[in-house]
Design a protein around this motif. Structure first.
Motif, PDB file in Angstrom:
ATOM      1  N   GLN A   1     -32.930 -25.470 -43.326  1.00  9.15           N
ATOM      2  CA  GLN A   1     -32.965 -25.214 -41.903  1.00  9.15           C
ATOM      3  C   GLN A   1     -32.180 -26.297 -41.164  1.00  9.15           C
ATOM      4  N   ALA A   2     -31.543 -25.922 -40.068  1.00  6.99           N
ATOM      5  CA  ALA A   2     -30.782 -26.855 -39.237  1.00  6.99           C
ATOM      6  C   ALA A   2     -31.311 -26.816 -37.824  1.00  6.99           C
ATOM      7  N   GLN A   3     -31.516 -27.993 -37.242  1.00  8.88           N
ATOM      8  CA  GLN A   3     -31.966 -28.111 -35.858  1.00  8.88           C
ATOM      9  C   GLN A   3     -30.828 -28.699 -35.029  1.00  8.88           C
ATOM     10  N   ALA A   4     -30.414 -27.991 -34.010  1.00  8.30           N
ATOM     11  CA  ALA A   4     -29.280 -28.419 -33.189  1.00  8.30           C
ATOM     12  C   ALA A   4     -29.634 -29.643 -32.359  1.00  8.30           C
ATOM     13  N   LEU A   5     -28.751 -30.668 -32.425  1.00 10.68           N
ATOM     14  CA  LEU A   5     -28.878 -31.857 -31.580  1.00 10.68           C
ATOM     15  C   LEU A   5     -27.892 -31.808 -30.421  1.00 10.68           C
ATOM     16  N   VAL A   6     -26.664 -31.360 -30.705  1.00 10.36           N
ATOM     17  CA  VAL A   6     -25.624 -31.203 -29.684  1.00 10.36           C
ATOM     18  C   VAL A   6     -24.986 -29.843 -29.906  1.00 10.36           C
ATOM     19  N   GLU A   7     -24.857 -29.050 -28.875  1.00 14.88           N
ATOM     20  CA  GLU A   7     -24.352 -27.693 -29.016  1.00 14.88           C
ATOM     21  C   GLU A   7     -22.955 -27.555 -28.427  1.00 14.88           C
ATOM     22  N   GLU A   8     -22.093 -28.472 -28.715  1.00 13.32           N
ATOM     23  CA  GLU A   8     -20.692 -28.369 -28.348  1.00 13.32           C
ATOM     24  C   GLU A   8     -19.867 -28.960 -29.491  1.00 13.32           C
ATOM     25  N   PRO A   9     -18.600 -28.579 -29.603  1.00 10.44           N
ATOM     26  CA  PRO A   9     -17.786 -29.034 -30.741  1.00 10.44           C
ATOM     27  C   PRO A   9     -17.753 -30.558 -30.851  1.00 10.44           C
ATOM     28  N   VAL A  10     -18.018 -31.032 -32.061  1.00 12.37           N
ATOM     29  CA  VAL A  10     -18.104 -32.464 -32.334  1.00 12.37           C
ATOM     30  C   VAL A  10     -16.929 -32.883 -33.217  1.00 12.37           C
ATOM     31  N   ARG A  11     -16.269 -33.961 -32.774  1.00 12.87           N
ATOM     32  CA  ARG A  11     -15.143 -34.488 -33.538  1.00 12.87           C
ATOM     33  C   ARG A  11     -15.627 -35.353 -34.697  1.00 12.87           C
ATOM     34  N   SER A  12     -16.584 -36.219 -34.432  1.00 15.45           N
ATOM     35  CA  SER A  12     -17.085 -37.118 -35.470  1.00 15.45           C
ATOM     36  C   SER A  12     -18.470 -37.611 -35.071  1.00 15.45           C
ATOM     37  N   VAL A  13     -19.223 -38.120 -36.070  1.00 16.67           N
ATOM     38  CA  VAL A  13     -20.559 -38.639 -35.829  1.00 16.67           C
ATOM     39  C   VAL A  13     -20.766 -39.871 -36.697  1.00 16.67           C
ATOM     40  N   PHE A  14     -21.398 -40.906 -36.138  1.00 14.67           N
ATOM     41  CA  PHE A  14     -21.614 -42.157 -36.847  1.00 14.67           C
ATOM     42  C   PHE A  14     -23.009 -42.691 -36.533  1.00 14.67           C
ATOM     43  N   HIS A  15     -23.560 -43.387 -37.495  1.00 16.41           N
ATOM     44  CA  HIS A  15     -24.903 -43.940 -37.344  1.00 16.41           C
ATOM     45  C   HIS A  15     -24.808 -45.445 -37.159  1.00 16.41           C
ATOM     46  N   ALA A  16     -25.437 -45.955 -36.131  1.00 12.91           N
ATOM     47  CA  ALA A  16     -25.517 -47.391 -35.887  1.00 12.91           C
ATOM     48  C   ALA A  16     -26.680 -47.940 -36.695  1.00 12.91           C
ATOM     49  N   ALA A  17     -26.353 -48.457 -37.871  1.00  8.98           N
ATOM     50  CA  ALA A  17     -27.402 -48.924 -38.784  1.00  8.98           C
ATOM     51  C   ALA A  17     -28.229 -50.016 -38.134  1.00  8.98           C
ATOM     52  N   GLY A  18     -29.541 -49.892 -38.226  1.00 12.24           N
ATOM     53  CA  GLY A  18     -30.460 -50.879 -37.684  1.00 12.24           C
ATOM     54  C   GLY A  18     -30.761 -50.699 -36.220  1.00 12.24           C
ATOM     55  N   GLU A  19     -29.985 -49.876 -35.512  1.00  9.37           N
ATOM     56  CA  GLU A  19     -30.197 -49.693 -34.075  1.00  9.37           C
ATOM     57  C   GLU A  19     -30.807 -48.346 -33.734  1.00  9.37           C
TER      58      GLU A  19
END
Length: 925
Positions: free
Chosen positions: A498-516
Motif C-alpha cells: 500500500q502507498a500513502q500519498a505525502l505530496v500529490e504533485e510531480p516530484v523531481r527528487s526527495v532526500f532525507h535529512a538524517a538525524g533531523e
C-alpha cells in the motif's frame, strides 16, 4: 584451490538470502547471415579461443570477432587433446584442423571418400575415435586406423562415451565396450539404458542415462544414483547433456526446459535457467564448461554464457515486473523497483506447473473359484509391469540425443495401449495346484496410468504492484524505518503493498535529512518542500524553506546540523536545528551546461561533481575550487557516502569506500542508468541501459581467470594476409594492418590496448579499446618489431610476443640490383677500353656514361644508408651533403678514365703497322 574455495563460499553467501536473483547471462550471436547458429559441439583451446561445430563449418570466436573455417559440409563434433590439437567429424568424413603456411586453421580430411555422416569424435589419451552409424574408426598417431564395423549383433551405432579411459558405444542392441579392438557387452550399465553423456571431474565421473537419471561412477566402475530434488522436472523436459562446473556444482541441459544447476553433494537445485530467467530458448543444442567456471550453451538464437560465480544477480526476470526500470532498493528483506509504470515489490509466490508422466499400477482381479480354469491370456487386457518403464513420452525419448538424432537410425516405435496382452509363453506351462487344491494366482497384471504432478517452476518469487501508484517512480529513500517513493505522481510512504500519498504533485527528487527527521522534496514547480516527522509517525509540511524557488537536484549532509543543497549553478549551505533554519548561504559553482549537480562530505569539506569535474569547497575563499587530480567524468551517480563516476577508461569510486574490490566489474556495461548502494554495505543495485536490474555484491571475490594470453590475429595488406612467422612486405604496398586480441567473454569491449613499433616509435601509444586494430598507412623500408599490451577490466596486463616483419624497398634499391648495376658498370668500363683503339668516339661516350652512372650509384647507395626517415627536409640536406662528398670522387674518375683513354689513342697513332713480305715463286717454263 583458492578459486574453488571462493566459489564454494560465494554460493554459500548467496544461499543465505531468500531472494537471491538469477545467474548472470551473456548472449552472443554471429552477425553475419552466412553463419549458421545451429551448433552441435563446442571446445576451447589453451589460448582461450572458442570453436563451434556448425552446419556452415567451424566458427572461431575470441569475444569480439567471429571467423568461419569453412568445411565441405556440416561439422557435427569437435574434440581437442592435451597438446591443443583439434579434431573434427562431419557430413563429409573426419579429420584434423591444421594451420596452413600463413598460420590460419583449415580442415584436413583423414577419412576415405566413401566415409560420410560421422557424427561424433572422442579423444582419449593418444587415440582419437570417430563414430558413424555403421562404423567406429580408431586412430593412433601414425598407425594405420582400425575400423570396427556395425553388424547384426549390434545394429547401428548411436553414441560414444568414455569412462576412466574405457570407450563405450551405444548401439541398437545395447551398450558395448571397446576391448582389444573389439566390441564386447558392457557390464557398466546395469539398467541397459543408453549413455547420454559422461563428464569427468578429478576421480569421479557423472553419467547421464537414457532414463533421465544421473549416476556417479568411481574407479570401481559401479554406478550410484544421485537423487535429484527436481527429478520430475528433468524427466519431463528430457535430459540431453550435462557437465561439471566444479566439485560442488554440475549442470544438466534439457530438450525443452533449459539448464538445471544442481548441488553435487545434496542433489538440490541451485538454479533453473530457462526462458523465464533470461534464456532466449529452452532447447539446449550443446553444452560446455569453460576455463572460468562458466557454462556455454548453444540454442536456436546463438550462444549464452552462464556465470554462476560472478557477483551479479539478475532481478529483472521475475514475473510481474513491467515498464522501464528506473530505481531499486532493498527494504526490510524485500526488493522494491520503481519503473515508468509504478512501484513493484518482489514477494514469494508458489508458482507450479503440471508435469505429465506415466506409471504402472497393479490391476486388482477377483480371486477365481476353486477348480476353475484361469482366464486365457488372449482374453486378458493386462500386461506385466516392465522393469525399465520410462516416465518420459516416447516422442520425447526419440529426441534426447538433440539435433544429431536425425543422423541415427530410428528405432521402431509403438504406442502402447492402456492394457496389452503379455507374451503367451509366460502362461504356456500349466500352473501347479496349491496345497489347498486351488489354482495358483496369475502373475500380477499392471495398467498404464497417466499421472500429473505439480512442480515448482524456476521463479519462486514474483513482483506485485504497490497499489495507489500509477505513475513513474524515480526515487526510493529509506528514512526512520519507512520507505519513501517519489516520482511524477508525487511522494508516497510505502507500507507493504500500500502507498500513502505525502505530496500529490510531480516530484523531481526527495532526500532525507538524517538525524533531523526532515524530508526535502523538490518539485517540478521548482519548489523545495520540507516535511517533518511527527511523534505519531506521520509527515507534515513545516514550510521552513518556502523562499527557496530553485530546482534542487541533490542534498547531502555536511558536519553537524549542516546540509548542502545542489541547485543549477549554486550550492546552498543550510544549517538547521530542531526543524528550524539557522542559516542559509548561497555559493556559486561552475556549471555552464546546467548538468545535475551531486556531492558528498569528504575530508571535512564539501565536494560536488558535474560534467566539468570535481570541486571542493574552500572555506577560506568561500568558493568551490576545481580538483585537478580527479578525471573529468563522463557519467556519474551519487549516494549519501559515495560517488561512482566513469572517465574515458573505467568506472571509479570517490567517497567512503575507495577500496571496493570488485568495482571494475562495472565495466561490463557500456551504459548504466542507475547505481545505488544498500545501507551499510558495498552491495549495489545497478540498472543497465538495456533495462536489466542487477544486485552487485561488491565486497565478494569472484573466481575469475587471470586472463588469456594476448594473440596476434592477423597481419594484412592489400596483397597478403598472414598470422604467424616474420612476413615481408613491399614498400609500394606498405599500408599494413595488425589485428590483435585478448580472448575475453566477460567484458571484451572494455579491454584496452596500446602498442609501440620499434624502428619507428620510441614511446607507447595511449591506452584505447580501439587499438586492437592498428593501421600503418605507409612504412619506409627496413626491419620492424611490433610490441603490444592489453589490459582487462581487473587491471591485468598481458604482453604480445614481439612480432618481427620487414618492409622491402623497391627493387631498384635492393642489394641484388646494386650488384647488377656494379657489374654493368664494370662491363661498360672494359668495353670502353676495348673499343678505344678502333672506335674512339664510342669509347669516350661509354666512359662518360659509366662515370655518370657510377657516381649516381654511389650517391643512391650512400643516401639510402643514411636516410633519416623522419623529415623530407633532413633527407634532402643529407643528399646535398653526399653530393658534395662525392664531387672529388667524380673529378678523379673522370680525369683518370679520360687520361687513360687519351693515352691509348696516342699510342695507337704512333705505332706503325707491320709490313708483310710476300715471296714470289718463279714461274716454270
Amino acid at each position: 584451490m583458492r578459486q574453488l574455495f571462493l566459489a564454494v563460499f560465494l554460493v554459500g553467501v548467496f544461499n543465505l538470502y531468500g531472494q537471491t536473483g538469477n545467474y548472470f547471462l551473456s548472449h552472443f550471436s554471429p552477425s553475419e547471415k552466412r553463419y549458421d547458429n545451429v551448433c552441435f559441439a563446442m571446445v576451447q583451446n589453451e589460448q582461450g579461443l572458442l570453436y563451434f561445430a556448425t552446419r556452415s563449418g567451424v566458427l572461431e570466436f575470441d569475444g569480439r570477432n567471429w571467423n568461419l573455417i569453412p568445411g565441405k559440409g556440416a561439422i557435427y563434433s569437435l574434440q581437442i587433446n592435451e597438446h591443443g590439437e583439434m579434431f573434427w567429424a562431419g557430413a563429409e568424413g573426419y579429420g584434423k584442423l591444421e594451420a596452413n603456411g600463413n598460420g590460419f586453421l583449415q580442415l584436413k580430411t583423414w577419412s576415405k571418400p566413401d566415409v560420410k555422416d560421422v557424427f561424433q569424435c572422442l579423444v582419449v589419451k593418444d587415440k582419437v575415435y570417430f563414430l558413424a552409424d555403421d562404423a567406429l574408426f580408431m586412430h593412433k598417431e601414425a598407425d594405420k586406423p582400425v575400423r570396427l564395423q556395425a553388424g547384426e549383433t549390434t545394429g547401428a551405432f548411436t553414441g560414444l562415451s568414455e569412462i576412466f579411459g574405457m570407450i563405450y558405444v551405444n548401439t541398437e542392441q545395447g551398450v558395448r565396450k571397446v576391448e582389444k579392438n573389439q566390441l564386447v557387452p558392457a557390464s557398466l550399465n546395469q539398467a541397459d539404458d543408453d549413455i547420454i553423456f559422461t563428464s569427468a571431474y578429478q576421480n569421479m565421473y557423472m553419467v547421464g542415462l537414457a532414463n533421465n537419471k544421473i549416476y556417479l561412477c568411481g574407479e570401481n566402475l559401479r554406478l550410484r544414483e544421485m537423487v535429484l530434488e527436481d527429478q520430475p522436472y528433468v524427466s519431463a523436459n528430457v535430459m540431453v547433456s550435462g557437465t561439471w562446473v566444479n566439485r560442488d556444482l554440475f549442470v544438466l541441459g534439457t530438450l525443452r526446459g533449459g539448464l538445471v544447476f544442481v548441488h553435487a553433494a545434496t542433489g538440490k537445485t541451485q538454479e533453473i535457467i530457462n526462458y523465464n530467467t533470461g534464456l532466449p530458448d529452452n532447447e539446449v543444442f550443446a553444452l560446455m564448461n569453460d576455463k572460468s567456471q562458466s557454462i556455454w550453451l548453444a540454442h536456436e538464437y546463438g550462444f549464452t554464457r552462464v556465470s554462476p560465480y560472478l557477483p551479479f544477480r539478475s532481478f529483472s526476470h521475475y514475473a510481474g515486473l513491467e515498464g522501464n526500470l528506473l530505481c531499486a532498493r532493498a527494504f526490510q528483506d524485500k526488493v522494491y523497483v520503481g519503473t515508468s509504470l509504478g512501484l513493484y515489490v518482489l514477494e514469494k509466490e508458489e508458482l507450479y506447473e503440471e508435469i505429465v508422466h506415466y506409471d504402472y499400477a497393479e490391476v486388482k482381479t477377483a480371486k477365481p473359484a476353486k477348480k476353475t480354469e484361469p482366464l486365457l491370456p488372449s482374453t486378458a487386457k493386462t500386461q506385466s509391469k516392465p522393469e525399465d518403464a520410462k516416465p518420459a513420452p516416447a516422442e520425447a525419448q526419440s529426441k534426447r540425443r538433440g539435433i544429431l538424432w536425425f543422423l541415427k537410425r530410428k528405432r521402431a516405435e509403438s504406442t502402447p495401449a492402456e492394457t496389452t496382452t503379455p507374451p503367451s509363453d509366460e502362461f504356456d506351462k500349466k500352473p501347479e495346484p496349491t496345497k489347498d487344491g486351488s489354482n495358483p494366482t496369475l502373475k500380477p497384471a499392471y495398467q498404464r496410468i497417466k499421472k500429473v504432478e505439480r512442480v515448482l517452476r524456476s521463479a519462486y518469487y514474483a513482483y506485485k504492484k504497490v497499489s495507489g501508484i500509477d505513475a513513474k517512480i524515480t526515487r526510493l529513500v529509506e528514512t526512520d524505518g519507512q520507505l519513501i517513493a517519489a516520482g511524477l505522481g508525487g511522494a508516497y510512504a510505502i507500507r507493504g503493498l500500500q502507498a500513502q500519498a505525502l505530496v500529490e504533485e510531480p516530484v523531481r527528487s526527495v532526500f532525507h535529512a538524517a538525524g533531523e527527521k526532515i524530508l526535502f522534496i523538490s518539485t517540478y514547480k521548482d519548489q523545495l518542500l520540507t516535511l517533518a516527522l511527527t511523534d505519531q509517525g506521520t509527515w507534515e509540511e513545516n514550510y521552513m524553506l518556502d523562499e527557496l524557488d530553485e530546482p534542487i537536484s541533490f542534498v547531502f549532509k555536511g558536519k553537524e546540523h549542516e546540509f548542502w543543497l545542489c541547485g543549477v549553478d549554486k550550492i546552498y549551505r543550510l544549517e538547521i536545528a530542531d526543524q528550524t533554519v539557522l542559516s542559509l548561504e548561497s555559493i556559486a559553482v561552475s556549471n555552464p551546461n546546467f548538468d545535475a549537480l551531486a556531492g558528498l562530505y569528504h575530508g571535512n569539506s564539501a565536494v560536488v561533481i558535474n560534467a566539468q569535474g570535481f570541486f571542493r569547497y574552500d572555506r577560506a575563499q568561500k568558493a568551490f575550487v576545481h580538483i585537478d587530480t580527479l578525471a573529468k567524468p563522463i557519467q556519474y551517480f551519487a549516494s549519501e557516502s559515495d560517488i561512482w563516476f566513469r572517465d574515458t577508461h573505467r568506472w571509479n569510486l570517490f567517497g567512503q569506500h575507495p577500496g571496493q574490490s570488485n568495482l571494475r566489474l562495472l565495466n561490463l556495461f557500456n551504459d548504466l542508468r542507475f547505481i545505488s548502494a544498500d545501507p551499510n554495505s558495498e552491495n549495489l543495485w545497478v540498472i543497465t541501459g538495456n533495462n536489466e536490474l542487477y544486485k552487485f555484491f561488491g565486497e565478494k571475490f569472484t573466481p575469475y581467470e587471470a586472463g588469456y594470453p594476448l594473440l596476434l590475429k592477423t597481419i594484412r595488406n592489400e596483397a597478403q594476409q598472414v598470422r604467424s612467422g616474420s612476413p615481408q612486405f613491399d614498400q609500394q604496398k606498405s599500408s599494413i594492418t595488425f589485428e590483435i586480441v585478448q580472448p575475453d567473454y566477460l567484458a571484451s569491449k572494455a579491454i584496452e590496448y596500446r602498442y609501440k613499433l620499434s624502428g619507428l616509435d620510441k614511446e607507447w601509444s595511449e591506452w584505447s579499446d580501439s587499438y586492437n586494430i592498428v593501421n600503418f598507412p605507409y612504412l619506409p623500408s627496413g626491419e620492424y618489431g611490433l610490441q603490444a599490451q592489453a589490459k582487462d577490466i581487473f587491471g591485468n596486463v598481458k604482453d604480445l610476443p614481439p612480432v618481427s616483419f620487414e618492409v622491402l624497398p623497391p627493387y631498384w634499391k635492393r642489394p641484388w640490383f646494386y650488384a647488377l648495376e656494379f657489374a654493368l658498370f664494370a662491363s661498360l668500363v672494359l668495353l670502353s677500353f676495348r673499343l678505344s683503339s678502333r672506335y674512339m668516339f664510342i669509347s669516350r661516350i661509354l666512359s662518360l656514361l659509366t662515370i655518370i652512372l657510377l657516381i649516381q650509384f654511389i650517391q643512391t647507395a650512400i643516401s639510402e644508408t643514411f636516410e633519416t626517415r623522419t623529415s623530407p627536409v633532413k633527407d634532402f640536406l643529407v643528399q646535398v651533403l653526399v653530393a658534395f662528398l662525392i664531387l672529388p670522387v667524380e673529378g678523379y674518375l673522370r680525369k683518370h678514365m679520360l687520361r687513360s683513354l687519351a693515352r691509348n689513342t696516342a699510342l695507337h697513332r704512333f705505332v706503325k703497322p707491320k709490313t708483310i713480305k710476300v715471296e714470289e715463286k718463279p714461274e716454270k717454263n
